[in-house]
Design a protein around this motif. Structure first.
Motif, PDB file in Angstrom:
ATOM      1  N   VAL B 640      -6.568  54.218  50.641  1.00 20.91           N
ATOM      2  CA  VAL B 640      -6.494  52.770  50.436  1.00 20.91           C
ATOM      3  C   VAL B 640      -7.067  52.417  49.077  1.00 20.91           C
ATOM      4  O   VAL B 640      -7.821  53.191  48.477  1.00 20.91           O
ATOM      5  CB  VAL B 640      -7.291  51.987  51.516  1.00 20.91           C
ATOM      6  N   GLU B 641      -6.677  51.254  48.611  1.00 24.27           N
ATOM      7  CA  GLU B 641      -7.353  50.695  47.439  1.00 24.27           C
ATOM      8  C   GLU B 641      -7.951  49.358  47.849  1.00 24.27           C
ATOM      9  O   GLU B 641      -7.273  48.505  48.429  1.00 24.27           O
ATOM     10  CB  GLU B 641      -6.389  50.495  46.265  1.00 24.27           C
ATOM     11  N   VAL B 642      -9.233  49.200  47.565  1.00 27.71           N
ATOM     12  CA  VAL B 642      -9.920  47.958  47.904  1.00 27.71           C
ATOM     13  C   VAL B 642     -10.119  47.143  46.632  1.00 27.71           C
ATOM     14  O   VAL B 642     -10.627  47.657  45.631  1.00 27.71           O
ATOM     15  CB  VAL B 642     -11.281  48.247  48.571  1.00 27.71           C
ATOM     16  N   ASP B 643      -9.687  45.906  46.706  1.00 23.30           N
ATOM     17  CA  ASP B 643      -9.932  44.974  45.601  1.00 23.30           C
ATOM     18  C   ASP B 643     -11.307  44.378  45.878  1.00 23.30           C
ATOM     19  O   ASP B 643     -11.459  43.526  46.753  1.00 23.30           O
ATOM     20  CB  ASP B 643      -8.836  43.899  45.630  1.00 23.30           C
ATOM     21  N   ILE B 644     -12.320  44.849  45.162  1.00 24.08           N
ATOM     22  CA  ILE B 644     -13.671  44.454  45.564  1.00 24.08           C
ATOM     23  C   ILE B 644     -13.960  42.991  45.254  1.00 24.08           C
ATOM     24  O   ILE B 644     -14.901  42.412  45.772  1.00 24.08           O
ATOM     25  CB  ILE B 644     -14.779  45.357  44.963  1.00 24.08           C
ATOM     26  N   GLU B 645     -13.153  42.386  44.403  1.00 24.55           N
ATOM     27  CA  GLU B 645     -13.404  40.971  44.093  1.00 24.55           C
ATOM     28  C   GLU B 645     -12.867  40.027  45.154  1.00 24.55           C
ATOM     29  O   GLU B 645     -13.450  38.984  45.405  1.00 24.55           O
ATOM     30  CB  GLU B 645     -12.803  40.626  42.724  1.00 24.55           C
ATOM     31  N   THR B 646     -11.730  40.398  45.749  1.00 29.33           N
ATOM     32  CA  THR B 646     -11.197  39.536  46.828  1.00 29.33           C
ATOM     33  C   THR B 646     -11.510  40.132  48.194  1.00 29.33           C
ATOM     34  O   THR B 646     -11.443  39.438  49.201  1.00 29.33           O
ATOM     35  CB  THR B 646      -9.676  39.391  46.718  1.00 29.33           C
ATOM     36  N   GLY B 647     -11.774  41.420  48.234  1.00 32.66           N
ATOM     37  CA  GLY B 647     -12.031  42.097  49.499  1.00 32.66           C
ATOM     38  C   GLY B 647     -10.771  42.609  50.176  1.00 32.66           C
ATOM     39  O   GLY B 647     -10.830  43.174  51.266  1.00 32.66           O
ATOM     40  N   ALA B 648      -9.641  42.432  49.523  1.00 33.49           N
ATOM     41  CA  ALA B 648      -8.379  42.829  50.162  1.00 33.49           C
ATOM     42  C   ALA B 648      -8.163  44.337  50.067  1.00 33.49           C
ATOM     43  O   ALA B 648      -8.507  44.970  49.066  1.00 33.49           O
ATOM     44  CB  ALA B 648      -7.219  42.097  49.499  1.00 33.49           C
ATOM     45  N   THR B 649      -7.577  44.894  51.122  1.00 42.29           N
ATOM     46  CA  THR B 649      -7.318  46.328  51.187  1.00 42.29           C
ATOM     47  C   THR B 649      -5.815  46.576  51.156  1.00 42.29           C
ATOM     48  O   THR B 649      -5.067  45.922  51.883  1.00 42.29           O
ATOM     49  CB  THR B 649      -7.876  46.906  52.500  1.00 42.29           C
ATOM     50  N   LYS B 650      -5.414  47.521  50.315  1.00 44.80           N
ATOM     51  CA  LYS B 650      -4.002  47.917  50.281  1.00 44.80           C
ATOM     52  C   LYS B 650      -3.900  49.374  50.678  1.00 44.80           C
ATOM     53  O   LYS B 650      -4.674  50.204  50.208  1.00 44.80           O
ATOM     54  CB  LYS B 650      -3.443  47.699  48.865  1.00 44.80           C
ATOM     55  N   ILE B 651      -2.946  49.689  51.540  1.00 44.20           N
ATOM     56  CA  ILE B 651      -2.793  51.080  51.972  1.00 44.20           C
ATOM     57  C   ILE B 651      -1.800  51.766  51.037  1.00 44.20           C
ATOM     58  O   ILE B 651      -0.661  51.332  50.893  1.00 44.20           O
ATOM     59  CB  ILE B 651      -2.312  51.143  53.431  1.00 44.20           C
ATOM     60  N   ILE B 652      -2.269  52.820  50.399  1.00 42.18           N
ATOM     61  CA  ILE B 652      -1.431  53.498  49.404  1.00 42.18           C
ATOM     62  C   ILE B 652      -0.653  54.634  50.042  1.00 42.18           C
ATOM     63  O   ILE B 652       0.474  54.910  49.693  1.00 42.18           O
ATOM     64  CB  ILE B 652      -2.323  54.076  48.276  1.00 42.18           C
ATOM     65  N   LYS B 653      -1.302  55.314  50.963  1.00 43.64           N
ATOM     66  CA  LYS B 653      -0.643  56.467  51.581  1.00 43.64           C
ATOM     67  C   LYS B 653      -1.139  56.605  53.012  1.00 43.64           C
ATOM     68  O   LYS B 653      -2.307  56.352  53.287  1.00 43.64           O
ATOM     69  CB  LYS B 653      -0.973  57.738  50.794  1.00 43.64           C
ATOM     70  N   TYR B 654      -0.228  57.009  53.890  1.00 47.14           N
ATOM     71  CA  TYR B 654      -0.639  57.198  55.281  1.00 47.14           C
ATOM     72  C   TYR B 654       0.052  58.432  55.851  1.00 47.14           C
ATOM     73  O   TYR B 654       1.280  58.529  55.845  1.00 47.14           O
ATOM     74  CB  TYR B 654      -0.292  55.964  56.132  1.00 47.14           C
ATOM     75  N   VAL B 655      -0.749  59.361  56.330  1.00 50.89           N
ATOM     76  CA  VAL B 655      -0.218  60.609  56.907  1.00 50.89           C
ATOM     77  C   VAL B 655      -0.726  60.764  58.333  1.00 50.89           C
ATOM     78  O   VAL B 655      -1.908  60.531  58.610  1.00 50.89           O
ATOM     79  CB  VAL B 655      -0.671  61.827  56.054  1.00 50.89           C
ATOM     80  N   HIS B 656       0.171  61.148  59.218  1.00 49.78           N
ATOM     81  CA  HIS B 656      -0.217  61.323  60.616  1.00 49.78           C
ATOM     82  C   HIS B 656       0.402  62.621  61.123  1.00 49.78           C
ATOM     83  O   HIS B 656       1.619  62.790  61.081  1.00 49.78           O
ATOM     84  CB  HIS B 656       0.303  60.133  61.430  1.00 49.78           C
ATOM     85  N   VAL B 657      -0.436  63.534  61.562  1.00 48.15           N
ATOM     86  CA  VAL B 657       0.076  64.765  62.176  1.00 48.15           C
ATOM     87  C   VAL B 657      -0.256  64.719  63.661  1.00 48.15           C
ATOM     88  O   VAL B 657      -1.376  64.375  64.049  1.00 48.15           O
ATOM     89  CB  VAL B 657      -0.513  66.028  61.506  1.00 48.15           C
ATOM     90  N   HIS B 658       0.728  65.056  64.449  1.00 44.02           N
ATOM     91  CA  HIS B 658       0.678  64.771  65.865  1.00 44.02           C
ATOM     92  C   HIS B 658       1.004  66.030  66.649  1.00 44.02           C
ATOM     93  O   HIS B 658       1.893  66.778  66.268  1.00 44.02           O
ATOM     94  CB  HIS B 658       1.772  63.724  66.140  1.00 44.02           C
ATOM     95  N   ASP B 659       0.291  66.233  67.731  1.00 44.59           N
ATOM     96  CA  ASP B 659       0.654  67.327  68.626  1.00 44.59           C
ATOM     97  C   ASP B 659       0.741  66.780  70.038  1.00 44.59           C
ATOM     98  O   ASP B 659      -0.269  66.573  70.706  1.00 44.59           O
ATOM     99  CB  ASP B 659      -0.377  68.459  68.533  1.00 44.59           C
ATOM    100  N   ALA B 660       1.967  66.502  70.460  1.00 49.88           N
ATOM    101  CA  ALA B 660       2.183  65.951  71.795  1.00 49.88           C
ATOM    102  C   ALA B 660       2.867  66.982  72.677  1.00 49.88           C
ATOM    103  O   ALA B 660       3.619  66.654  73.578  1.00 49.88           O
ATOM    104  CB  ALA B 660       3.015  64.678  71.709  1.00 49.88           C
TER     105      ALA B 660
END
Ligand SMILES: Cc1cc2nc3c(=O)[nH]c(=O)nc-3n(C[C@H](O)[C@H](O)[C@H](O)COP(=O)(O)OP(=O)(O)OC[C@H]3O[C@@H](n4cnc5c(N)ncnc54)[C@H](O)[C@@H]3O)c2cc1C
Ligand code: FES
Ligand code: FES
Lengths: 298, 787, 162
Positions: B640-660
């Protein structure tokens, strides 16, 4: 206290849909009983469903969205003129706005959703006079003027003097906002808008801010700063503006101006944000919008 | 047959709001505008006088015509607190939460009912509200239920392994607190149903957004005082459920309205009603200590989790039940020596608690994953290093965890390693350093989670009951019945795939029937779909296959071993030119010649119909008492990247590995993962049910209760490991909850990592922009003071 | 107040008597029986009721039916050719861009407006996401919806479109 009801009925309506200004004026001259003007209805219907507006004895509704004289975006000499019932998406797509006021176009795309922008109008956003109206800060810094029409005749008012309080403005119920116009920014002028909400899209602003700058030879020849959701109405910030005008544009100068802006406002704490956070954002957004303008011009 | 997806996309869904019966009346609820108040008087005269109004039901009618809502979970046990309150579907004397229905208006049409709802006159005497769990537990707090000593509904105490030993041998102990805001699962469709009371037969039939028709039949019949055999509940297309449509509560009022007016009665629930008077979840506060050694070895936990349950659940006891998995999830997928966990639930003046994706498992895991990340930071380890050090290893399965769960299978290190590789963590760590120099804050979160699935616990309606039926009809089309309602999780497709794989029949010849209360089962909840119902369906199909083989061998005059079923055709491998369709086979078995043409053995055993109804029960639960059968696992990495001045969070990358375990349909599993992750992101960043000090809910719409739009939702990279479960019929594990469990934890972990230069502890969700900014401002002040 | 209106839905004109306070959503669901148009929030926030008005997506819950005179309304029923799914709908079923299906008809209409107007320009995922920001989906996490829309655009580019 009213009962909690998840979704309230729309009241009985007598529906009027004037097709031109003449019919509208005629209607406004004769109408009896409780009536209301609407355009896109995107504020009207939620207000009724949510019980914020109640019309127990029914309502005469005057729908102005079919009046062609109220729907236009034109570049008239050096002024951009927008009809009072012009939908937001039509403004965003208009060549005059894209070319001459891209900051306004960008500001409008941060409002609501495509569906709402396709029917919601600029006049509706202004006339609702919400402190959080997102179209307003940009228009304020563009030094916009509104034209109001009614059977008493036409009036003009700087947008700056239009708002009286949350949901209140200088218009009488039988008046219509017919036009909003402003000088098209010149090559040495730039305008930017930014807002912060708890989510990025389709969100009501915690704070919104717009800045406009005019620069000559690295000097600030003119500056306007306006904000939403920081006071009972959208506001201009003359104190902060005065710090910058006539001076050299530097990051330090902008910073000082932004600090002043955060003190000049009178924010409240509500569901969306605390007064402290709003001051904080006022500083950041002033700084960012001014810097963006400066980067455009220098 | 047209697939469900084709039907739905063509606009031919039949959701509750689409139900239309001749002579149907409409019901609208009237709610309390106060969070806590005595009903001084209630007058329905004006509402009744509106033309078109047929009836107005109130709490008086509930007392006169119904029983209090039935108990659905009861865990009275020495040393534990477990209280239940007697509540009716609508109250007579006191309202306990904002929006609580006090009357229901029935009218010829909905708009009339809505208008008349305004005219129901209620005089209230306002009482002081109990705003949150910690306040509610104070001795002087106003009480919600007069006959209770205090507001404590539940207090459970668990000793897993050897907690004292663990703390005695630890090098270090870290104190951890963690808070989660109140949320709702909030499907886009709220609830709704039509009730039709047949006055001649004295029977009741209902159609609607019922996630668990069999349980709803029991509970509605009990509330209305009807024999269960006279009640039938049908699920229609359901616009999302996530656990929130398990219960039937307002539905009781709709049923009674139909009985009293002798009309079919429809209830459509506006979204706002669902937020205000629907099931809520989370809203917990954790406080405890974690014991570990200097080398990162985890040893023990002593912690208490306090739940803000809101009012007594309309699924009486089920709210409190979710405190069990919250406590039991803490060990997650690691080796431990011992734990002492206490779970407390307090009642407050808020809408009730019920199931939502995660159902407590998420809470325990979020707590421990947060703790692990903090310990790792303290010890100078990476978040992956501390996990890899403590994982249960692949050779240890089945693994008896200290909490008595029997973990079926998995490759925990393999799952995390794959995620690390996909996320290119090293690159982002370097990037983080670079960005810091530019004043940008990037953070990398690493979390791994287990998803206990397929609940079977005693003393409640979640005991592990299921039933499935597979029938080959006379024309060779095949119908499947089970208790697993289709709530968008792909149960229809999964069932069809399982059966077509086993029977070799064509998928388009299968119809998975809409679920009704005719078949026993607790429905799809606790990710049990792929465990219980799917196992029962697979088992039924396997039993049916045996019969098909015998019949085919008889008709084709070939040995049973030679029979092949493939692509809708049945033949002997010895004479592949002579083929039977399922229709031909079935017609022979039923009519021409019919049973007399079948082997004598089949007839003697009454085994001649191509129709099997069966059930399934977990093989691990009887002896070990493990409440869950399968344990799907996942690893989440977010940048994530956090904009520390506004407090907003942006998700840059998301990885999920699953074993079902074995995957029945990858597209469906991926869809569940995407959806769960984005719900978790909503919880982590923006969703929050906010009550004011008068107990009024402020966030009552999609514009104030902020679920993610497409703009905030990230692109999600998913990969799978498939370690089959030895304990289910198909090798599949229940899934659907791990993504929400992992995602909310990992986003918060990533924010904490981004803010590491400020040494900020991210232990409160949602990490909304305002809250993040507040943490930064406080940290800046701390840094200033330190200088 | 009762009113006579002519409502053009999917190129069929309906002569209707409506209440002046009826929304387009209510008239479509209850009178012209276009039940693909779903109802949830009734306040313009969820997008489940999205239809096209003169080719542009709008929330039918925020529009008074009385005002829809001389406009063309389109719903997913109007995208079908007989029993054949529109290539856009086919893209949604192929990519599993739907789960519970409740948001889907509205989502499809927003997606249709986007792809229909999408010519040569390169759109980023964020551009696509912004075009559907007014359609909330709680099931899919939007990933497969974005994929469905790209697949539909490919179908359009291949000439498979109407
Ligand atoms: C989901 C959703 C999201 C939204 N998001 C935003 C947002 O992000 N930012 C934001 O600022 N707003 C937002 N809004 C509010 C709204 O869409 C805008 O304010 C819109 O511009 C209102 O225009 P309208 O034409 O629909 O107004 P209407 O509802 O038609 O009218 C609103 C009021 O203005 C009066 N009025 C309208 N036009 C005139 C006129 N020409 N002369 C005199 N009186 C007039 C009417 O009497 C009425 O009281 C949102 C609304 C919705 C439903
Ligand atoms: S029902 Fe119209 S936007 Fe939700
Ligand atoms: S598919 Fe269920 S809401 Fe979108």
């Amino acid at each position: 206290m009213k009962n909690f009801i998840g979704s309230r009925a729309i009241p009985d309506l007598v529906y009027h849909c004037p097709e031109n200004m003449e019919q509208l004026m005629d209607l406004l001259g004769h109408i009896q009983g409780h009536f209301k003007i609407v355009a896109g209805c995107t504020d009207f219907i939620p207000a009724v469903r949510g019980g914020r507006w109640a019309f127990d004895d029914g309502l005469e509704l005057i729908d102005i969205k079919k009046i062609p004289e109220l729907k236009y975006v034109t570049l008239d000499g050096d002024r951009i003129r927008i009809g009072g019932a012009t939908p937001l998406s039509m403004i965003i797509g208009a060549p005059a706005i894209k070319e001459r006021a891209p900051g306004l176009a960008h500001g409008l795309t941060t409002m609501a959703s495509p569906q709402v922008r396709n029917v919601g109008t600029i006049g509706g956003n202004i006339c609702m006079s919400s402190p959080a109206a997102d179209a307003v800060p940009s228009l304020l810094v563009l030094d916009a003027q509104v034209i109001i029409n009614g059977n008493q005749g036409e009036e003009k008012s700087p947008l700056d003097r239009f708002f009286l309080g949350p949901g209140r403005n200088i218009m009488a119920p039988d008046q219509v906002l017919t036009e909003i116009n402003f000088p098209a920014p010149a090559a040495n002028e730039s305008q930017h808008f930014q807002k912060v909400g708890t989510r990025d899209a389709v969100v009501i602003s915690i704070v919104s801010a717009a800045s406009w700058l005019k620069v000559d030879n690295g000097k600030c020849q003119g500056v306007r700063i306006a904000m939403g959701s920081v006071a009972p109405t959208p506001v201009r910030l003359p104190g902060a503006e005065a710090l910058l005008v006539g001076n050299s544009l530097t990051l330090d100068a902008i910073d000082a101006c932004a600090k002043h802006a955060s003190q000049e406002i009178t924010p409240i704490t509500d569901l969306r944000g605390s007064a402290d956070y709003r001051r904080d954002l006022a500083y950041t957004l002033t700084k960012r919008t001014l810097t963006a303008c400066m980067n455009d011009l220098m | 047959m047209e697939s469900r997806e084709t039907r739905l996309i063509a606009g031919k869904g039949q959701y509750a709001d689409d139900l239309d019966f001749p002579g149907m009346a409409h019901l609208v609820f009237v709610g309390s505008p106060y969070g806590h108040a005595k009903i001084v008087s209630l007058s329905v005269e004006k509402a009744l006088a509106v033309p078109g109004v047929l009836a107005v039901l109130t709490g008086e009618d509930m007392v006169a015509h119904t029983n209090p809502l039935p108990v659905q979970a009861n865990f009275k046990s020495p040393g534990w607190t477990w209280r239940l309150a007697d509540v009716y579907a609508m109250p007579r004397d006191k309202v306990r939460w904002y929006g609580e229905p006090v009357a229901a208006v029935v009218a010829e049409d909905e708009i009339t009912a809505r208008r008349a709802a305004e005219l129901v006159e209620v005089a209230y005497k306002v009482l002081e509200v109990t705003g949150n769990a910690l306040e509610a537990l104070e001795p002087e707090s106003p009480k919600l239920y007069d006959d209770w000593e205090d507001n404590k509904q539940v207090h459970l105490k668990f000793d897993f392994g050897d907690p004292e030993g663990a703390f005695a041998e630890a090098d270090q102990v870290m104190h951890i607190t963690n808070r989660e805001g109140r949320v709702t699962g909030l499907p886009i469709e709220a609830r709704g149903c039509v009730a039709q009371y047949d006055t001649k037969m004295d029977s009741l039939e209902m159609w609607g957004s019922f996630q668990t028709p069999y349980l709803s039949r029991h509970n509605i019949a009990a509330t209305l005082g009807m024999p269960e055999v006279k009640v039938r509940i049908n699920a229609v297309d359901i616009g999302g459920a996530f656990g929130l449509k398990i219960h039937a509560w307002k539905e009781n009022v709709v049923a009674l309205a139909s009985k009293l007016t002798a009309r079919p009665v429809k209830w459509f629930e506006p979204l706002k009603d669902f937020i205000v008077t629907g099931p809520h979840q989370r809203d917990v506060f954790w406080e405890g200590d974690v014991a570990f050694n200097n080398d990162g070895t985890l040893l023990g936990v002593k912690a208490t989790v306090t739940h803000d349950l809101g009012v007594e659940s309309t699924n009486k006891g089920i709210a409190a039940l979710s405190i069990f998995p919250a406590c039991s999830a803490v060990p997650n997928m690691y080796h431990w020596k011992g734990m002492h966990i206490e779970g407390i639930g307090a009642v407050t003046n808020k809408s009730f608690y019920c199931a939502y994706r995660g159902y407590g498992k998420d809470k325990g895991i979020k707590f421990i994953e947060h703790a692990l990340n903090r310990i790792a930071r303290k010890l100078g380890m990476t978040p992956e290093a501390i996990r890899l050090k403590n994982y249960i290893q692949p050779h240890e399965f089945p693994y008896h965890q200290i909490n008595s769960y029997v973990y079926d299978s998995g490759d925990y290190p393999g799952t995390l390693n794959k995620a690390l590789e996909m996320a290119d963590v090293d690159h982002y760590r370097a990037e983080k350093e670079k960005c810091l120099e530019e004043g940008r804050y990037i953070g990398i979160g690493v979390v791994s989670a287990i998803e206990p699935a397929g609940v079977a616990v005693p003393n409640c309606q979640m005991g592990g009951i299921t039933q499935a039926r597979v029938q080959i009809t006379a024309d060779g089309t095949i119908e499947i019945h089970s208790d697993r309602t289709e709530i968008g999780q792909g149960s229809e497709v999964s069932h069809a795939i399982i059966v077509s794989d086993i029977l070799g029949c064509k998928r388009e010849d299968i119809l998975v029937k809409r679920v009704t209360s005719d078949y026993i089962g607790q429905g799809p909840l606790s990710s049990r779909g792929a465990v219980y119902p799917a196992s029962a369906v697979a088992k039924a199909a396997k039993m049916l296959k045996k019969k098909v083989v015998t019949c085919a061998a008889t008709f084709l005059k070939a040995p049973e071993e030679s029979i092949v079923m493939e692509d809708g055709m049945i033949f002997s491998i010895d004479h592949p030119e002579e083929k039977l369709t399922y229709g031909q086979l079935s017609e022979k078995a039923l009519f021409f010649p019919g049973p007399r043409g079948l082997p004598v053995e089949m007839l003697k055993n009454h085994d001649h119909l191509l129709d099997v109804t069966t059930t399934w029960y977990s093989p691990t639960t009887p002896e070990s008492g493990s409440s869950y059968t399968s344990f799907c696992t996942s690893a989440d990495i977010a940048v994530v990247e956090v904009d520390i001045e506004t407090g907003a969070t942006k998700i840059i990358k998301y990885v999920h590995v699953h074993d079902a375990g074995t995957i029945i349909n990858k597209q469906i599993v991926d869809g569940q993962i995407h959806g769960g992750i984005v719900q978790g992101i909503g919880e982590a960043l923006s969703e929050r049910l906010d009550y004011d000090t008068d107990g009024r809910l402020l966030t009552t719409s999609f514009s104030t209760y902020l679920i993610p739009t497409a703009v905030e939702a990230p692109d999600i990279e998913v990969a799978h490991l498939e370690t089959p479960s030895p304990f289910t019929e198909t090798g599949s594990k229940g899934m659907g909850e791990a993504p929400i469990i992992g995602s909310k934890a990992v986003i918060l972990a990533a924010i904490e990592d981004a803010l590491s230069p400020y040494d900020i502890v991210v232990n409160d969700s949602p990490a909304s922009p305002e809250r993040v900014r507040k943490w930064v401002v406080e940290a800046l002040k701390r840094q200033e003071e330190a200088q | 107040m009762k009113m006579q209106v002519q409502l053009n839905v999917n190129d069929t004109t309906h002569q209707l008597e409506i209440d002046a306070n009826a929304t387009l959503l209510e008239v479509l669901r209850n009178l012209t029986r276009h039940q693909s148009v779903h109802r949830s929030c009734e306040e313009g926030e969820c997008g489940a009721c999205t239809v096209l008005m003169d080719g542009q997506p709008v929330n039918s819950c925020l529009i008074l039916a009385a005002s829809v005179q001389g406009n063309r309304i389109m719903t997913v029923e109007g995208l079908m050719k007989g029993d054949t799914l529109h290539p856009l709908m086919k893209a949604f079923t192929d990519e599993l861009g739907l789960q519970c299906g409740f948001c889907t008809p509205g989502m499809v209409m927003s997606a249709y407006a986007l792809v229909n107007q999408w010519e040569e320009e390169v759109l980023s995922d964020m551009d696509i996401r912004k075009a559907i920001e007014g359609n909330l989906c709680r099931c899919t996490g939007y990933v497969n919806i974005v994929k469905s829309i790209r697949r539909a655009k490919a179908a359009k580019d291949a000439g498979n479109w109407w």
